[in-house]
Write a protein that holds these residues in place. Structure first.
Motif, PDB file in Angstrom:
ATOM      1  N   ASP A  17     -83.422  34.942 -95.302  1.00 39.36           N
ATOM      2  CA  ASP A  17     -82.279  34.718 -95.922  1.00 39.36           C
ATOM      3  C   ASP A  17     -80.977  35.315 -95.186  1.00 39.36           C
ATOM      4  O   ASP A  17     -81.169  36.607 -94.498  1.00 39.36           O
ATOM      5  CB  ASP A  17     -82.494  35.432 -97.348  1.00 39.36           C
ATOM      6  N   VAL A  18     -79.777  34.360 -95.200  1.00 42.40           N
ATOM      7  CA  VAL A  18     -78.884  35.049 -94.391  1.00 42.40           C
ATOM      8  C   VAL A  18     -77.429  34.599 -95.216  1.00 42.40           C
ATOM      9  O   VAL A  18     -77.268  33.787 -95.762  1.00 42.40           O
ATOM     10  CB  VAL A  18     -78.756  34.190 -92.985  1.00 42.40           C
ATOM     11  N   SER A  19     -76.477  35.522 -95.010  1.00 41.48           N
ATOM     12  CA  SER A  19     -75.197  35.488 -95.500  1.00 41.48           C
ATOM     13  C   SER A  19     -74.211  35.831 -94.554  1.00 41.48           C
ATOM     14  O   SER A  19     -73.347  34.885 -94.103  1.00 41.48           O
ATOM     15  CB  SER A  19     -75.043  36.185 -97.047  1.00 41.48           C
ATOM     16  N   SER A  20     -74.048  36.892 -94.332  1.00 43.13           N
ATOM     17  CA  SER A  20     -72.731  37.352 -93.494  1.00 43.13           C
ATOM     18  C   SER A  20     -73.243  37.144 -91.962  1.00 43.13           C
ATOM     19  O   SER A  20     -72.323  37.112 -91.127  1.00 43.13           O
ATOM     20  CB  SER A  20     -72.777  39.050 -93.493  1.00 43.13           C
ATOM     21  N   GLY A  21     -74.437  37.023 -91.622  1.00 42.21           N
ATOM     22  CA  GLY A  21     -74.818  36.573 -90.436  1.00 42.21           C
ATOM     23  C   GLY A  21     -74.686  35.146 -90.049  1.00 42.21           C
ATOM     24  O   GLY A  21     -74.474  34.813 -88.967  1.00 42.21           O
ATOM     25  N   VAL A  22     -74.017  34.337 -90.883  1.00 38.80           N
ATOM     26  CA  VAL A  22     -73.473  33.088 -90.658  1.00 38.80           C
ATOM     27  C   VAL A  22     -71.952  32.891 -90.879  1.00 38.80           C
ATOM     28  O   VAL A  22     -71.639  31.903 -91.453  1.00 38.80           O
ATOM     29  CB  VAL A  22     -74.418  31.951 -91.181  1.00 38.80           C
ATOM     30  N   GLU A  23     -71.269  34.041 -90.972  1.00 38.33           N
ATOM     31  CA  GLU A  23     -69.728  33.929 -91.311  1.00 38.33           C
ATOM     32  C   GLU A  23     -69.056  34.413 -90.250  1.00 38.33           C
ATOM     33  O   GLU A  23     -69.365  35.219 -89.115  1.00 38.33           O
ATOM     34  CB  GLU A  23     -69.713  35.060 -92.346  1.00 38.33           C
ATOM     35  N   THR A  24     -67.848  33.991 -90.023  1.00 34.82           N
ATOM     36  CA  THR A  24     -66.819  34.319 -89.014  1.00 34.82           C
ATOM     37  C   THR A  24     -65.397  34.772 -89.926  1.00 34.82           C
ATOM     38  O   THR A  24     -65.100  34.082 -90.807  1.00 34.82           O
ATOM     39  CB  THR A  24     -66.325  33.371 -88.502  1.00 34.82           C
ATOM     40  N   ASN A  25     -65.217  36.149 -90.049  1.00 40.44           N
ATOM     41  CA  ASN A  25     -63.976  36.756 -90.834  1.00 40.44           C
ATOM     42  C   ASN A  25     -64.220  36.467 -92.239  1.00 40.44           C
ATOM     43  O   ASN A  25     -63.264  36.288 -92.977  1.00 40.44           O
ATOM     44  CB  ASN A  25     -62.750  36.127 -90.380  1.00 40.44           C
ATOM     45  N   GLY A  26     -65.313  36.815 -92.697  1.00 40.31           N
ATOM     46  CA  GLY A  26     -66.013  36.840 -94.055  1.00 40.31           C
ATOM     47  C   GLY A  26     -65.934  35.372 -94.649  1.00 40.31           C
ATOM     48  O   GLY A  26     -66.256  35.253 -95.893  1.00 40.31           O
ATOM     49  N   LYS A  27     -65.919  34.370 -93.925  1.00 40.42           N
ATOM     50  CA  LYS A  27     -66.163  33.054 -94.301  1.00 40.42           C
ATOM     51  C   LYS A  27     -67.263  32.404 -93.504  1.00 40.42           C
ATOM     52  O   LYS A  27     -67.482  32.544 -92.480  1.00 40.42           O
ATOM     53  CB  LYS A  27     -64.738  32.079 -94.055  1.00 40.42           C
ATOM     54  N   LYS A  28     -68.029  31.432 -94.368  1.00 43.44           N
ATOM     55  CA  LYS A  28     -69.022  30.649 -93.815  1.00 43.44           C
ATOM     56  C   LYS A  28     -68.710  29.773 -92.524  1.00 43.44           C
ATOM     57  O   LYS A  28     -67.419  29.202 -92.738  1.00 43.44           O
ATOM     58  CB  LYS A  28     -69.733  29.845 -94.849  1.00 43.44           C
ATOM     59  N   ASP A  29     -69.286  30.141 -91.505  1.00 42.10           N
ATOM     60  CA  ASP A  29     -69.017  29.162 -90.227  1.00 42.10           C
ATOM     61  C   ASP A  29     -70.166  28.315 -90.077  1.00 42.10           C
ATOM     62  O   ASP A  29     -71.079  28.486 -89.956  1.00 42.10           O
ATOM     63  CB  ASP A  29     -69.172  30.457 -89.123  1.00 42.10           C
ATOM     64  N   LEU A  30     -69.560  26.804 -90.246  1.00 40.82           N
ATOM     65  CA  LEU A  30     -70.425  25.833 -90.233  1.00 40.82           C
ATOM     66  C   LEU A  30     -71.239  26.063 -88.821  1.00 40.82           C
ATOM     67  O   LEU A  30     -72.577  25.456 -88.886  1.00 40.82           O
ATOM     68  CB  LEU A  30     -69.675  24.543 -90.166  1.00 40.82           C
ATOM     69  N   LYS A  31     -70.933  26.002 -87.858  1.00 43.21           N
ATOM     70  CA  LYS A  31     -71.651  25.945 -86.449  1.00 43.21           C
ATOM     71  C   LYS A  31     -72.493  27.273 -86.611  1.00 43.21           C
ATOM     72  O   LYS A  31     -73.866  27.107 -86.141  1.00 43.21           O
ATOM     73  CB  LYS A  31     -70.478  26.232 -85.318  1.00 43.21           C
ATOM     74  N   LYS A  32     -72.461  28.453 -86.881  1.00 46.32           N
ATOM     75  CA  LYS A  32     -73.220  29.296 -87.309  1.00 46.32           C
ATOM     76  C   LYS A  32     -74.229  29.233 -88.185  1.00 46.32           C
ATOM     77  O   LYS A  32     -75.427  29.438 -87.850  1.00 46.32           O
ATOM     78  CB  LYS A  32     -72.586  30.723 -87.798  1.00 46.32           C
ATOM     79  N   ILE A  33     -74.127  28.443 -89.240  1.00 45.14           N
ATOM     80  CA  ILE A  33     -74.929  28.117 -90.318  1.00 45.14           C
ATOM     81  C   ILE A  33     -76.181  27.277 -89.566  1.00 45.14           C
ATOM     82  O   ILE A  33     -77.357  27.357 -89.582  1.00 45.14           O
ATOM     83  CB  ILE A  33     -74.583  27.373 -91.474  1.00 45.14           C
ATOM     84  N   THR A  34     -75.869  26.070 -88.861  1.00 47.16           N
ATOM     85  CA  THR A  34     -76.591  25.181 -88.200  1.00 47.16           C
ATOM     86  C   THR A  34     -77.363  25.834 -87.007  1.00 47.16           C
ATOM     87  O   THR A  34     -78.667  25.707 -86.937  1.00 47.16           O
ATOM     88  CB  THR A  34     -75.558  24.123 -87.375  1.00 47.16           C
ATOM     89  N   SER A  35     -76.583  26.736 -86.290  1.00 49.40           N
ATOM     90  CA  SER A  35     -77.457  27.328 -85.293  1.00 49.40           C
ATOM     91  C   SER A  35     -78.575  28.668 -85.934  1.00 49.40           C
ATOM     92  O   SER A  35     -79.457  28.473 -85.219  1.00 49.40           O
ATOM     93  CB  SER A  35     -76.543  28.137 -84.246  1.00 49.40           C
ATOM     94  N   PHE A  36     -78.144  29.201 -87.019  1.00 44.19           N
ATOM     95  CA  PHE A  36     -79.258  30.149 -87.405  1.00 44.19           C
ATOM     96  C   PHE A  36     -80.300  29.091 -87.994  1.00 44.19           C
ATOM     97  O   PHE A  36     -81.459  29.649 -87.726  1.00 44.19           O
ATOM     98  CB  PHE A  36     -78.615  30.786 -88.959  1.00 44.19           C
ATOM     99  N   ILE A  37     -80.175  27.958 -88.616  1.00 41.53           N
ATOM    100  CA  ILE A  37     -81.355  27.248 -89.092  1.00 41.53           C
ATOM    101  C   ILE A  37     -82.126  26.991 -88.032  1.00 41.53           C
ATOM    102  O   ILE A  37     -83.413  26.689 -88.187  1.00 41.53           O
ATOM    103  CB  ILE A  37     -80.932  26.300 -90.015  1.00 41.53           C
ATOM    104  N   LYS A  38     -81.494  26.403 -86.840  1.00 38.58           N
ATOM    105  CA  LYS A  38     -82.307  25.825 -85.758  1.00 38.58           C
ATOM    106  C   LYS A  38     -83.077  27.080 -85.050  1.00 38.58           C
ATOM    107  O   LYS A  38     -84.294  26.808 -84.761  1.00 38.58           O
ATOM    108  CB  LYS A  38     -81.445  25.130 -84.599  1.00 38.58           C
ATOM    109  N   ALA A  39     -82.409  28.198 -85.011  1.00 34.05           N
ATOM    110  CA  ALA A  39     -83.164  29.239 -84.344  1.00 34.05           C
ATOM    111  C   ALA A  39     -84.385  29.859 -85.221  1.00 34.05           C
ATOM    112  O   ALA A  39     -85.779  30.072 -85.054  1.00 34.05           O
ATOM    113  CB  ALA A  39     -82.112  30.574 -84.387  1.00 34.05           C
ATOM    114  N   ALA A  40     -84.208  29.803 -86.793  1.00 37.70           N
ATOM    115  CA  ALA A  40     -85.219  30.186 -87.577  1.00 37.70           C
ATOM    116  C   ALA A  40     -86.492  29.145 -87.651  1.00 37.70           C
ATOM    117  O   ALA A  40     -87.578  29.671 -87.774  1.00 37.70           O
ATOM    118  CB  ALA A  40     -84.773  30.153 -89.048  1.00 37.70           C
ATOM    119  N   LYS A  41     -86.063  27.816 -87.429  1.00 38.43           N
ATOM    120  CA  LYS A  41     -87.166  26.948 -87.640  1.00 38.43           C
ATOM    121  C   LYS A  41     -87.862  26.491 -86.415  1.00 38.43           C
ATOM    122  O   LYS A  41     -88.562  25.888 -86.290  1.00 38.43           O
ATOM    123  CB  LYS A  41     -86.417  25.699 -88.370  1.00 38.43           C
ATOM    124  N   GLY A  42     -87.071  27.304 -85.371  1.00 39.25           N
ATOM    125  CA  GLY A  42     -87.822  27.269 -83.939  1.00 39.25           C
ATOM    126  C   GLY A  42     -87.795  25.745 -83.410  1.00 39.25           C
ATOM    127  O   GLY A  42     -88.212  25.962 -82.132  1.00 39.25           O
TER     128      GLY A  42
END
Length: 212
Positions: A175-200
């Motif tokens: 589960d992630v929230s702040s780890g995919v944010e920039t300045n307190g807002k959801k960062d679309l690139k970070k969302i994509t990168s996190f999911i790719k990293a988690a799923k390997g």
């Protein structure tokens, strides 16, 4: 590995998460910078593919309010971050994710007294219930005999550390929230990168989103 993106407040964040391979989205209905209105949550929920699960986050809320919101938004799970008792969770009669704050090994024993669908293991909060954006000591979960198939790992995860977290903890979901944010807002690139990293792996996902 299943991935939950929590604290979603916008259509773009929800759609990006779905297209990138997220399995669950979380709406926060408790006091938080990420709190969402019922109307907006219902609107976003109506855009999502059927296989995407939706959870609502509550803190010490009444059963009546939880059930009313759950029905209105059509939640798949309710996520309880407060002092809710095992009896309270059972009496709701809906799928429950019980959040537990992990400071020391003894905190993990609380899993034994709850009968829930999932346990979200999180870092201690600072101002609000929920993680501080820093991971807890994952080694506390070693040799505990906890049901890993019920564990959602949260707290301080990001695209750089999620792989190691998965290796150490072997959760059912991250589960992630702040780890995919920039300045307190959801960062679309970070969302994509996190999911790719988690799923390997690169995930080629092309999902139909209502209205797209």
């Amino acid at each position: 590995m299943k991935v939950k993106i929590c604290g979603v407040t916008t259509r773009d964040a929800a759609i990006t998460a779905c297209r990138s391979g997220a399995d669950m989205l979380g709406f926060v209905f408790a006091e938080s910078p990420r709190k969402i209105s019922l109307e907006r949550a219902k609107e976003i929920a109506g855009l999502l593919p059927e296989h995407i699960k939706i959870t609502g986050v509550f803190v010490n809320e009444t059963a009546e309010t939880i059930l009313r919101i759950s029905e209105w938004v059509n939640l798949d799970y309710v996520q309880l971050h407060g002092d809710e008792t095992p009896e309270f969770c059972r009496q709701l009669g809906v799928p429950v994710i019980k959040a537990l704050t992990i400071r020391e090994k003894s905190d993990i024993k609380k899993m034994r007294i709850y009968d829930c669908d999932y346990f979200l293991l999180d870092s201690p909060g600072v101002r609000y219930a929920g993680g501080s954006g820093n991971p807890f000591d994952w080694s506390l979960l070693k040799d505990t005999g906890i049901p890993r198939e019920k564990v959602i790992l949260a707290g301080g995860l990001n695209e750089k550390n999620v792989g190691e977290a998965i290796r150490i903890v072997s959760p059912a979901m991250v589960d992630v929230s702040s780890g995919v944010e920039t300045n307190g807002k959801k960062d679309l690139k970070k969302i994509t990168s996190f999911i790719k990293a988690a799923k390997g792996r690169e995930k080629d996902v092309s999902l139909y989103i209502t209205g797209q």
